[in-house]
Write an enzyme that holds these catalytic residues in place. Structure first.
Site, short mmCIF file in Angstrom:
data_model
loop_
_atom_site.label_atom_id
_atom_site.label_comp_id
_atom_site.label_asym_id
_atom_site.label_seq_id
_atom_site.Cartn_x
_atom_site.Cartn_y
_atom_site.Cartn_z
N CYS A 1 40.47 44.68 34.56
CA CYS A 1 40.13 43.26 34.61
C CYS A 1 38.86 43.13 35.44
O CYS A 1 38.87 43.39 36.65
CB CYS A 1 41.26 42.45 35.23
SG CYS A 1 40.88 40.69 35.39
N CYS B 1 36.50 36.01 31.55
CA CYS B 1 37.00 37.38 31.37
C CYS B 1 35.84 38.31 31.64
O CYS B 1 34.86 38.32 30.89
CB CYS B 1 37.55 37.57 29.96
SG CYS B 1 38.08 39.27 29.60
#
Length: 291
Positions: free
Chosen positions: A87, A220
């Site tokens: 991530c 993201c």
């Protein structure tokens, strides 16, 4: 986890991709998927796109082999409790937490992830830059369909899988709470993050994303990197060929990220990371939530 165990947490975000941070340096805490999902619940829990569990690499079986390179391991979980390889926004927030907690000094920091060791430059305040590794561009491609419209999507792997579709209008992406249909499904057997991208100017694009296990998120980081690489190739730019770095500004719902691809293929991401709160879980609440 017992009914009397108090568990510390912090809340942070990177371009409004928000996380609950759970310090567990010695790896003693069990966080089953149901607990993570309840913690991330925006009505019945703290709310977040995911959980960042902070563990010493030497104390985690998936990270021990990286302990000589990186003291700290980012055990990242999606908002539904599922495990994710990587991530990008989470790494920035993780690094910001390490500095906030006095576990590292400002400057160069290495962090172990399931996608490998990531090198980070964390300033005392403001932005964090992450070396995200090299993008892989598998030959397989997919078609993404929303509301009767279909687009070819570029397959990009940034340690986790992405499908990047270029659209005229970001509204064409639809609601993005559920996974947009894509085919052939076997290209992404473990699911995929899907980005919809629209041009905003020279080397400047905007995106929306459905993150696997979390739904639409405000940002993201790995997705922004995938978008920048896919856009560069669409534009005919390949730093490995030209020897010249290429940088794109990628607007997300929660802000903007600067993504640079270097001639050696390394992708660097720069953006903000903020710690906003800290406290402890009510242990009875968490125990009751899992009953």
């Amino acid at each position: 986890m017992t009914s009397t165990q108090r568990i510390a947490f912090l809340k942070g975000h990177g371009t409004e991709n928000d996380f609950v941070i759970v310090p567990d340096p010695d790896g003693r805490l069990e966080l089953p998927a149901a607990a993570v999902a309840r913690i991330c619940d925006r009505r019945a829990g703290l709310g977040g796109d995911g959980v960042l569990r902070v563990v010493r690499s030497a104390a985690h079986p998936e990270a021990r082999a990286m302990a000589d390179e990186a003291e700290w391991f980012m055990d990242y979980r999606n908002g539904d409790g599922s495990i994710a390889e990587m991530c990008g926004n989470g790494v920035r927030v993780f690094a910001r937490y390490l500095l906030h907690a006095g576990l590292v000094e400002a400057g160069e920091v290495t962090i172990a992830t399931r996608a490998g060791v990531r090198r980070v430059h964390v300033a005392k305040t403001g932005h964090v830059t992450v070396s995200m590794g090299r993008a892989e561009l598998p030959e397989e491609s997919v078609v993404v369909t929303v509301g009767g419209r279909s687009w070819p999507a570029r397959n990009v792997n940034m340690g986790n899988p992405h499908a990047v579709a270029f659209v005229e209008d970001l509204d064409h992406a639809g609601e993005l709470r559920t996974v947009p249909p894509f085919s052939p499904a076997e290209v992404y057997p473990a699911g995929v993050n899907i980005e919809f991208v629209a041009d905003r100017g020279p080397r400047h694009v905007a995106m929306r994303v459905h993150e696997r296990g979390s739904g639409e998120t405000r940002s993201c980081g790995t997705g922004a990197c995938a978008v920048a690489v896919a856009t560069a190739r669409r534009d005919g730019a390949d730093p490995a060929v030209t020897g010249t770095p290429v940088t794109y500004t990628v607007d997300v719902l929660g802000g903007s990220l600067s993504i640079t691809e270097l001639p050696d293929g390394t992708v660097e991401m720069t953006g903000p990371a903020v710690i906003v709160a800290e406290g402890t879980f009510d242990p009875e609440w968490l125990t009751a939530a899992l009953a």
